[in-house]
Scaffold this motif. Structure first.
Motif, short mmCIF file in Angstrom:
data_model
loop_
_atom_site.label_atom_id
_atom_site.label_comp_id
_atom_site.label_asym_id
_atom_site.label_seq_id
_atom_site.Cartn_x
_atom_site.Cartn_y
_atom_site.Cartn_z
N ASP A 88 -6.64 24.81 2.95
CA ASP A 88 -6.74 25.42 4.29
C ASP A 88 -7.28 24.47 5.19
O ASP A 88 -8.49 23.93 5.34
CB ASP A 88 -7.40 26.74 4.31
CG ASP A 88 -7.34 27.36 5.76
OD1 ASP A 88 -6.84 26.83 6.72
OD2 ASP A 88 -7.72 28.66 5.79
N LEU A 89 -6.55 23.86 6.12
CA LEU A 89 -6.90 22.92 7.11
C LEU A 89 -7.51 23.32 8.36
O LEU A 89 -8.46 23.00 8.96
CB LEU A 89 -5.63 21.80 7.55
CG LEU A 89 -4.96 21.10 6.50
CD1 LEU A 89 -3.95 20.32 6.87
CD2 LEU A 89 -6.16 20.23 5.57
N ASP A 90 -6.83 24.56 8.98
CA ASP A 90 -7.33 25.15 10.36
C ASP A 90 -6.95 26.56 10.38
O ASP A 90 -6.91 26.92 11.63
CB ASP A 90 -6.76 24.20 11.29
CG ASP A 90 -4.98 24.42 11.31
OD1 ASP A 90 -4.66 25.01 10.37
OD2 ASP A 90 -4.52 23.56 12.12
N LYS A 142 -4.34 27.76 9.83
CA LYS A 142 -2.63 28.00 10.12
C LYS A 142 -1.90 27.11 9.18
O LYS A 142 -1.09 27.48 8.60
CB LYS A 142 -2.28 27.49 11.41
CG LYS A 142 -1.10 27.75 11.61
CD LYS A 142 -0.70 27.35 13.42
CE LYS A 142 0.83 27.44 13.67
NZ LYS A 142 1.08 26.87 15.02
N GLU A 184 -8.01 15.52 1.76
CA GLU A 184 -9.08 16.50 2.14
C GLU A 184 -10.06 15.94 2.91
O GLU A 184 -10.47 16.06 4.21
CB GLU A 184 -9.18 17.46 1.53
CG GLU A 184 -10.29 18.52 2.30
CD GLU A 184 -10.63 19.87 1.11
OE1 GLU A 184 -11.14 20.84 1.85
OE2 GLU A 184 -10.15 19.50 0.17
N TYR A 226 -9.21 14.11 6.17
CA TYR A 226 -9.01 14.75 7.10
C TYR A 226 -10.32 15.49 7.93
O TYR A 226 -10.43 15.70 9.08
CB TYR A 226 -8.02 16.00 6.84
CG TYR A 226 -7.74 17.06 7.79
CD1 TYR A 226 -6.39 16.85 8.60
CD2 TYR A 226 -8.26 18.39 8.23
CE1 TYR A 226 -5.86 18.08 9.26
CE2 TYR A 226 -7.84 19.14 9.08
CZ TYR A 226 -6.62 18.99 9.71
OH TYR A 226 -6.51 19.83 10.78
N ARG A 227 -11.31 16.05 6.91
CA ARG A 227 -12.50 16.48 7.45
C ARG A 227 -13.47 15.55 8.17
O ARG A 227 -14.25 15.97 9.06
CB ARG A 227 -13.36 17.15 6.20
CG ARG A 227 -12.35 18.03 5.24
CD ARG A 227 -12.11 19.26 6.06
NE ARG A 227 -11.53 20.27 4.93
CZ ARG A 227 -10.69 21.18 5.54
NH1 ARG A 227 -10.53 21.49 6.92
NH2 ARG A 227 -10.51 22.02 4.29
N LYS A 266 -12.00 13.30 9.98
CA LYS A 266 -11.43 13.16 11.07
C LYS A 266 -10.88 11.65 11.26
O LYS A 266 -10.58 11.15 12.27
CB LYS A 266 -12.15 13.41 12.47
CG LYS A 266 -12.64 14.90 12.58
CD LYS A 266 -13.31 15.08 14.05
CE LYS A 266 -13.87 16.53 13.87
NZ LYS A 266 -13.01 17.53 13.90
N GLY A 285 -8.25 15.03 12.02
CA GLY A 285 -8.71 16.32 11.94
C GLY A 285 -8.08 17.32 12.57
O GLY A 285 -8.36 18.60 12.75
N MET A 286 -6.65 16.82 12.83
CA MET A 286 -5.74 17.79 13.61
C MET A 286 -4.63 17.73 13.14
O MET A 286 -3.88 16.57 12.42
CB MET A 286 -5.89 17.30 14.84
CG MET A 286 -6.97 17.70 15.80
SD MET A 286 -7.00 16.86 17.40
CE MET A 286 -5.54 18.07 18.08
#
Length: 420
Positions: free
Chosen positions: A91-93, A95, A106, A109-110, A112, A361-362
């Protein structure tokens, strides 16, 4: 008098032979020369990876709260829910969820450092692999006959002197992205290249002049400086023990074509031979049959992609401020799975951008609910982000190129904020 532009261009064209198994004699002679200068200053490096075959972006980064996608993919849909028999998405966000086989991504991403752009693709709606790849690599999606590739044009806009190894593709042949007037190199295997240089193969030389003769006859100070850099670059390649290379920071590259390509790009970066644009390929993304979910061909492909890029990044810790990695694929896959457990040629997909100058991170881009009325031709994820808006922003921000009119002719769009 040999012009500086003509000299560099001729050298680059001769170097194209490397990708087909031969080293030009003038390069071999340069390798034996004692003319050597200190290593180059570190330069910004853009590493591009083309995922050939069209990656299913909806499976790589899944909008897992979308009920229409779940209905359209009864055996392929994956969820981020923990209380299920399947391995959950990351789960990234709340959604979007990252495929579990891409767990190596991962942390980036965390932190950023890693950004995702969803709904990216070409404004040309061709679902032909050949045409769509050609349009994306030329950077002109409505012009079939463009002679140059967008990366070759980017090389020409860098605005400073270069070595013969400014732009290197770790492929068996020159990619369409590298076509053009600016010198580029295709090397299928760096070890074979080093061995051939040490063997000093004989053959017809360039215009009956050795590299040293061209250097000695040059009156221009700029040309002489370029000649010195070329000697240095070749000398470094000659001396490097490519076969016994040991990655740093316990980085483990997959024993795959992509893993091997990125490992060799890492070596070139550390050798300071003047690399600024690198190109590699990942294949096998045309998943018409038995695509699989948490296991299968797609899972193996995304694991190889993420693990290869992660090993590359970890191997180059000292260079993080200088490197940006960007993936691309010609189009995506259909929202609805087909009757053979796969997905067919679609439109929008997603790509990944990794670097310290990335707005990470988006999940960037726009995606409507995947109801049939929101789909292109009633079947595909719409392209809501023109690939040129992302490619140009990465080139502009990372390589300091600010001429989008030449980089992407006919494009007048805007960037989307994927870089800081």
């Amino acid at each position: 008098m040999t012009s500086r532009r003509g000299f560099i261009k001729s050298g680059g064209l001769a170097l194209f032979g490397v990708g087909m198994g031969g080293v030009p004699p003038f390069i071999a002679r340069a390798a034996d020369s004692d003319k050597i200068i200190t290593p180059y200053k570190k330069k910004k490096v853009l590493v591009t990876i083309f995922q050939r075959g069209a990656m299913d972006g909806l499976m790589a980064v899944t909008p897992f709260t979308d009920p229409f996608l779940q209905a359209a993919r009864p055996t392929l849909f994956m969820s981020a829910a923990k209380d299920q028999k399947r391995v959950p998405l990351i789960d990234l966000d709340g959604k979007f969820g990252l495929h579990p086989a891409m767990k190596a991504f991962e942390p980036f991403y965390r932190e950023k450092r890693l950004a995702v752009v969803h709904g990216i693709g070409s404004p040309n709606n061709s679902r032909s692999h050949f045409d769509a790849q050609d349009f994306m690599e030329s950077g002109t999606p409505f012009r079939k006959g463009t002679p140059s590739g967008w990366l070759n044009r980017a090389i020409g806009l860098l605005g400073h002197d270069a070595t013969p190894f400014r732009a290197v593709s770790l492929t068996s042949s020159m990619p369409r992205s590298f076509y053009g007037d600016n010198p580029t190199v295709a090397i299928s295997n760096l070890q074979d290249f080093a061995i051939q240089m040490k063997g000093n193969p004989m053959g017809a030389n360039m215009a009956s002049k050795s590299f040293e003769e061209l250097y000695d006859q040059a009156a221009s100070g700029l040309l002489k400086e370029t000649g010195k850099e070329s000697f240095d670059a070749v000398k470094m390649l000659q001396k490097t023990d490519v076969k016994n290379y040991r990655p740093e920071n316990n980085a483990v590259y997959p024993a795959s074509p992509l893993g091997n390509s990125l490992k060799q790009i890492a070596q070139l970066i550390k050798m300071d031979v003047g690399l600024e644009v690198a190109f590699a390929e990942s294949t096998g993304w045309d998943t018409h049959f038995n695509q699989g979910a948490e296991n299968g061909v797609f899972a193996r492909n995304v694991a190889d992609l993420s693990n290869s890029i992660t090993a590359f990044w970890n191997d180059l810790t000292a260079y993080h401020d200088d490197i940006t990695v960007m993936t691309m694929t010609e189009f995506g896959r259909t929202v609805k799975q087909n009757g053979t457990g796969g997905t067919d040629h679609g439109r929008g997909s997603c790509n990944f951008i990794l670097g310290n100058d990335v707005n990470g991170g988006m999940v960037h881009g726009t995606m409507q609910p995947l109801a049939i009325e929101n789909l292109e031709d009633g079947r595909d994820l719409k392209v809501t982000t023109d690939f040129r808006s992302v490619f140009s922003e990465v080139a502009d921000k990372h390589l300091k190129i600010n001429n989008d009119r030449l980089l992407f002719p006919d494009w007048t769009g805007k960037n989307i904020g994927v870089m800081v």
